[in-house]
Design a protein around this motif. Structure first.
Motif, PDB file in Angstrom:
ATOM      1  N   ASN A 191      -7.195  14.566  -0.640  1.00 56.53           N
ATOM      2  CA  ASN A 191      -5.647  15.216  -0.786  1.00 56.53           C
ATOM      3  C   ASN A 191      -4.464  14.294  -0.067  1.00 56.53           C
ATOM      4  OD1 ASN A 191      -6.809  16.132   0.871  1.00 56.53           O
ATOM      5  ND2 ASN A 191      -6.484  18.875   0.380  1.00 56.53           N
ATOM      6  N   TYR A 192      -5.299  14.606   1.367  1.00 55.53           N
ATOM      7  CA  TYR A 192      -3.748  14.121   2.128  1.00 55.53           C
ATOM      8  C   TYR A 192      -3.491  12.714   1.760  1.00 55.53           C
ATOM      9  CZ  TYR A 192      -4.003  18.742   5.453  1.00 55.53           C
ATOM     10  OH  TYR A 192      -4.231  19.221   5.632  1.00 55.53           O
ATOM     11  N   PHE A 193      -4.182  11.973   1.925  1.00 52.51           N
ATOM     12  CA  PHE A 193      -3.851  10.870   1.103  1.00 52.51           C
ATOM     13  C   PHE A 193      -2.712  10.436  -0.154  1.00 52.51           C
ATOM     14  CE2 PHE A 193      -4.737   6.973  -1.442  1.00 52.51           C
ATOM     15  CZ  PHE A 193      -4.782   5.962  -0.956  1.00 52.51           C
ATOM     16  N   PHE A 194      -3.696  11.169  -0.954  1.00 54.16           N
ATOM     17  CA  PHE A 194      -2.638  11.358  -2.260  1.00 54.16           C
ATOM     18  C   PHE A 194      -1.400  12.233  -2.333  1.00 54.16           C
ATOM     19  CE2 PHE A 194      -6.587  10.435  -4.262  1.00 54.16           C
ATOM     20  CZ  PHE A 194      -6.532   9.225  -5.246  1.00 54.16           C
ATOM     21  N   GLU A 195      -1.459  12.647  -1.043  1.00 53.50           N
ATOM     22  CA  GLU A 195       0.494  13.621  -1.118  1.00 53.50           C
ATOM     23  C   GLU A 195       1.248  12.138  -0.524  1.00 53.50           C
ATOM     24  OE1 GLU A 195       2.975  17.054  -0.593  1.00 53.50           O
ATOM     25  OE2 GLU A 195       1.289  15.873  -1.492  1.00 53.50           O
ATOM     26  N   TRP A 196       0.503  11.454   0.783  1.00 53.94           N
ATOM     27  CA  TRP A 196       1.073  10.595   1.061  1.00 53.94           C
ATOM     28  C   TRP A 196       1.515   9.322   0.134  1.00 53.94           C
ATOM     29  CZ3 TRP A 196      -0.542   5.207   1.969  1.00 53.94           C
ATOM     30  CH2 TRP A 196       0.170   4.599   2.913  1.00 53.94           C
ATOM     31  N   LEU A 197       0.534   9.055  -0.576  1.00 58.20           N
ATOM     32  CA  LEU A 197       0.484   8.177  -1.522  1.00 58.20           C
ATOM     33  C   LEU A 197       2.018   8.602  -2.625  1.00 58.20           C
ATOM     34  CD1 LEU A 197      -0.202   5.610  -2.453  1.00 58.20           C
ATOM     35  CD2 LEU A 197      -1.377   6.218  -4.224  1.00 58.20           C
ATOM     36  N   MET A 198       1.901   9.786  -3.064  1.00 65.55           N
ATOM     37  CA  MET A 198       3.278  10.050  -3.997  1.00 65.55           C
ATOM     38  C   MET A 198       4.604   9.458  -3.271  1.00 65.55           C
ATOM     39  SD  MET A 198       3.808  13.749  -5.088  1.00 65.55           S
ATOM     40  CE  MET A 198       4.307  15.106  -3.417  1.00 65.55           C
ATOM     41  N   TRP A 199       4.741   9.758  -1.654  1.00 66.30           N
ATOM     42  CA  TRP A 199       5.626  10.016  -1.013  1.00 66.30           C
ATOM     43  C   TRP A 199       6.292   8.194  -0.770  1.00 66.30           C
ATOM     44  CZ3 TRP A 199       9.481  13.303  -0.080  1.00 66.30           C
ATOM     45  CH2 TRP A 199       8.978  14.704  -0.519  1.00 66.30           C
ATOM     46  N   VAL A 200       5.273   6.991  -1.009  1.00 65.53           N
ATOM     47  CA  VAL A 200       4.882   6.094  -1.026  1.00 65.53           C
ATOM     48  C   VAL A 200       5.943   5.984  -2.368  1.00 65.53           C
ATOM     49  CG1 VAL A 200       4.545   3.625  -1.496  1.00 65.53           C
ATOM     50  CG2 VAL A 200       3.140   5.396   0.216  1.00 65.53           C
ATOM     51  N   ALA A 201       5.530   6.775  -3.874  1.00 62.07           N
ATOM     52  CA  ALA A 201       6.175   6.650  -4.744  1.00 62.07           C
ATOM     53  C   ALA A 201       7.692   6.629  -5.200  1.00 62.07           C
ATOM     54  CB  ALA A 201       5.377   7.035  -6.009  1.00 62.07           C
ATOM     55  N   TYR A 202       7.628   7.570  -4.284  1.00 67.58           N
ATOM     56  CA  TYR A 202       9.312   8.337  -4.027  1.00 67.58           C
ATOM     57  C   TYR A 202       9.926   7.517  -3.438  1.00 67.58           C
ATOM     58  CZ  TYR A 202       7.896  12.895  -5.765  1.00 67.58           C
ATOM     59  OH  TYR A 202       7.341  14.323  -6.021  1.00 67.58           O
ATOM     60  N   PHE A 203       9.516   5.978  -2.297  1.00 68.18           N
ATOM     61  CA  PHE A 203      10.035   5.613  -1.623  1.00 68.18           C
ATOM     62  C   PHE A 203      10.402   4.322  -2.818  1.00 68.18           C
ATOM     63  CE2 PHE A 203       9.018   1.507   0.093  1.00 68.18           C
ATOM     64  CZ  PHE A 203      10.390   1.877   1.154  1.00 68.18           C
ATOM     65  N   VAL A 204       9.009   4.167  -3.274  1.00 66.43           N
ATOM     66  CA  VAL A 204       9.450   2.564  -4.118  1.00 66.43           C
ATOM     67  C   VAL A 204      10.126   3.515  -5.423  1.00 66.43           C
ATOM     68  CG1 VAL A 204       8.159   1.639  -6.023  1.00 66.43           C
ATOM     69  CG2 VAL A 204       7.165   1.796  -3.769  1.00 66.43           C
ATOM     70  N   PHE A 205      10.808   4.011  -6.241  1.00 68.75           N
ATOM     71  CA  PHE A 205      11.419   4.856  -6.930  1.00 68.75           C
ATOM     72  C   PHE A 205      12.999   4.504  -6.264  1.00 68.75           C
ATOM     73  CE2 PHE A 205      14.708   7.047  -9.062  1.00 68.75           C
ATOM     74  CZ  PHE A 205      13.310   7.395 -10.677  1.00 68.75           C
ATOM     75  N   ALA A 206      13.862   4.984  -4.906  1.00 69.74           N
ATOM     76  CA  ALA A 206      14.607   4.786  -4.514  1.00 69.74           C
ATOM     77  C   ALA A 206      15.148   2.894  -4.284  1.00 69.74           C
ATOM     78  CB  ALA A 206      14.283   5.288  -3.137  1.00 69.74           C
ATOM     79  N   LEU A 207      14.128   1.870  -4.553  1.00 67.65           N
ATOM     80  CA  LEU A 207      14.556   1.074  -3.888  1.00 67.65           C
ATOM     81  C   LEU A 207      15.474   0.422  -4.875  1.00 67.65           C
ATOM     82  CD1 LEU A 207      11.325  -0.736  -2.350  1.00 67.65           C
ATOM     83  CD2 LEU A 207      13.112  -0.157  -1.326  1.00 67.65           C
ATOM     84  N   GLY A 208      15.310   1.246  -6.457  1.00 70.99           N
ATOM     85  CA  GLY A 208      16.275   0.912  -6.884  1.00 70.99           C
ATOM     86  C   GLY A 208      17.701   1.462  -7.135  1.00 70.99           C
ATOM     87  N   SER A 209      17.933   2.043  -5.820  1.00 70.94           N
ATOM     88  CA  SER A 209      19.432   2.536  -5.617  1.00 70.94           C
ATOM     89  C   SER A 209      19.973   2.146  -4.677  1.00 70.94           C
ATOM     90  CB  SER A 209      18.987   3.938  -5.609  1.00 70.94           C
ATOM     91  OG  SER A 209      19.727   4.306  -6.506  1.00 70.94           O
ATOM     92  N   PRO A 210      21.361   1.885  -4.370  1.00 69.72           N
ATOM     93  CA  PRO A 210      21.908   1.451  -3.075  1.00 69.72           C
ATOM     94  C   PRO A 210      21.324   2.039  -1.998  1.00 69.72           C
ATOM     95  CG  PRO A 210      23.395   1.191  -4.801  1.00 69.72           C
ATOM     96  CD  PRO A 210      22.537   2.067  -5.823  1.00 69.72           C
ATOM     97  N   TYR A 211      20.668   1.350  -0.799  1.00 71.74           N
ATOM     98  CA  TYR A 211      20.192   2.188   0.130  1.00 71.74           C
ATOM     99  C   TYR A 211      19.465   2.433   0.525  1.00 71.74           C
ATOM    100  CZ  TYR A 211      25.291   1.948   1.544  1.00 71.74           C
ATOM    101  OH  TYR A 211      26.776   0.658   1.680  1.00 71.74           O
ATOM    102  N   GLY A 212      18.085   2.300  -0.577  1.00 72.49           N
ATOM    103  CA  GLY A 212      17.330   2.554  -1.093  1.00 72.49           C
ATOM    104  C   GLY A 212      15.500   2.288   0.285  1.00 72.49           C
ATOM    105  N   TYR A 213      16.299   1.770   0.989  1.00 75.69           N
ATOM    106  CA  TYR A 213      15.377   1.347   1.560  1.00 75.69           C
ATOM    107  C   TYR A 213      15.388   2.419   2.708  1.00 75.69           C
ATOM    108  CZ  TYR A 213      19.227  -0.534   4.570  1.00 75.69           C
ATOM    109  OH  TYR A 213      20.904  -0.181   4.823  1.00 75.69           O
ATOM    110  N   LEU A 214      16.338   3.198   2.680  1.00 73.40           N
ATOM    111  CA  LEU A 214      16.025   3.653   3.654  1.00 73.40           C
ATOM    112  C   LEU A 214      15.231   5.601   3.648  1.00 73.40           C
ATOM    113  CD1 LEU A 214      19.759   4.729   4.926  1.00 73.40           C
ATOM    114  CD2 LEU A 214      18.347   3.855   5.697  1.00 73.40           C
TER     115      LEU A 214
END
Length: 264
Positions: A191-214
């Motif tokens: 459960n913790y692993f997939f919770e962390w993976l979800m936050w990785v997904a949000y990060f990947v999503f943000a890479l499509g926007s300016p300053y997304g690397y933050l």
């Protein structure tokens, strides 16, 4: 990106989350169960998403997409926790009982600040959301599609893990035993692993926007908390206290985090 708009959204979200956590602390103080903080830590992300959906100036489709992802995941996890915690509302979970002992005689005051920190962490972890909803570009990028796909995998995996554990605990024959079925056969904390993976997904999503690397700040913080602070260490300490040798044997044969091949 309009910095003034970003900081306005951050401020509104911060005030809202901290007020919610202050009210939750009052309830927790009354019922002597600090575990309810977990429910509202999860629910605070949908609250932030609703604020962003209403007030952020970005491209509507992108804004709706990221906010829907956050709302669905937050409500799912918060409701799962609510069902579990409220079912034994008069009995505080072991890790919070331990904190209460360690923080005595000022436990309630320290819990207040702990709850407030949880509200602040909600806003800090929401960095990928803020970045995404401020993006006015009128088309989605490959990062946003990839982020959504990874999010779907993570939410599905976490849901399966939570249901497997709930089903195991529901069976009275398993009382005092260690759950080692399904994903739990390979990882002590799927459960913790997939919770962390979800936050990785949000990060990947943000890479499509300016300053997304933050946005990498969010999965990095979540990983640190899970591996070193309030996640796995506290959970395993409580499991060792309650299940003893059975949990030690389970530790020897399973991955601590990533669902993988069983050791033996």
């Amino acid at each position: 990106m309009d910095n003034n708009s970003v900081w306005f959204l951050v401020l509104v979200s911060l005030i809202t989350c901290c007020v919610i956590m202050a009210l939750v602390w009052l309830w927790a103080h009354k019922i002597k169960n600090a575990g309810v903080v977990d429910i509202f830590w999860s629910y605070n992300f949908p609250v932030i998403a609703v604020i962003l959906l209403m007030l952020a100036p970005g491209f509507g489709t992108r804004k709706t997409m990221i906010c829907a992802m956050v709302i669905i995941a937050g409500i799912r996890l918060g409701t799962h926790l609510a069902i579990r915690i409220i079912s034994h509302i008069k009995e505080e979970e072991g890790r919070y009982q331990q904190l209460r002992k360690e923080w005595a005689p000022n436990a309630e005051r320290k819990f207040f600040f702990f709850f407030q920190f949880q509200g602040i962490s909600n806003v800090l972890l929401a960095i990928p959301f803020f970045l995404s909803v401020m993006n006015p570009k009128p088309e989605l990028s490959i990062f946003e599609y990839a982020g959504f796909a990874l999010w779907f995998i993570s939410v599905t995996g976490e849901t399966i893990a939570d249901r497997q554990l709930a089903a195991f605990k529901k069976d009275l024959a398993n009382k005092g035993k260690v759950c080692d079925i399904g994903l739990w056969h390979y990882s002590r904390h799927p459960n913790y692993f997939f919770e962390w993976l979800m936050w990785v997904a949000y990060f990947v999503f943000a890479l499509g926007s300016p300053y997304g690397y933050l946005g990498v700040i969010s999965p990095a913080i979540i990983l640190y908390l899970l591996l070193k602070v309030t996640g796995i260490p506290a959970t395993e300490e409580q499991s060792l206290r309650s299940k003893g040798e059975a949990f030690k044997r389970y530790q020897a044969t399973t991955s601590v985090f990533v669902p993988w091949f069983r050791k033996r």
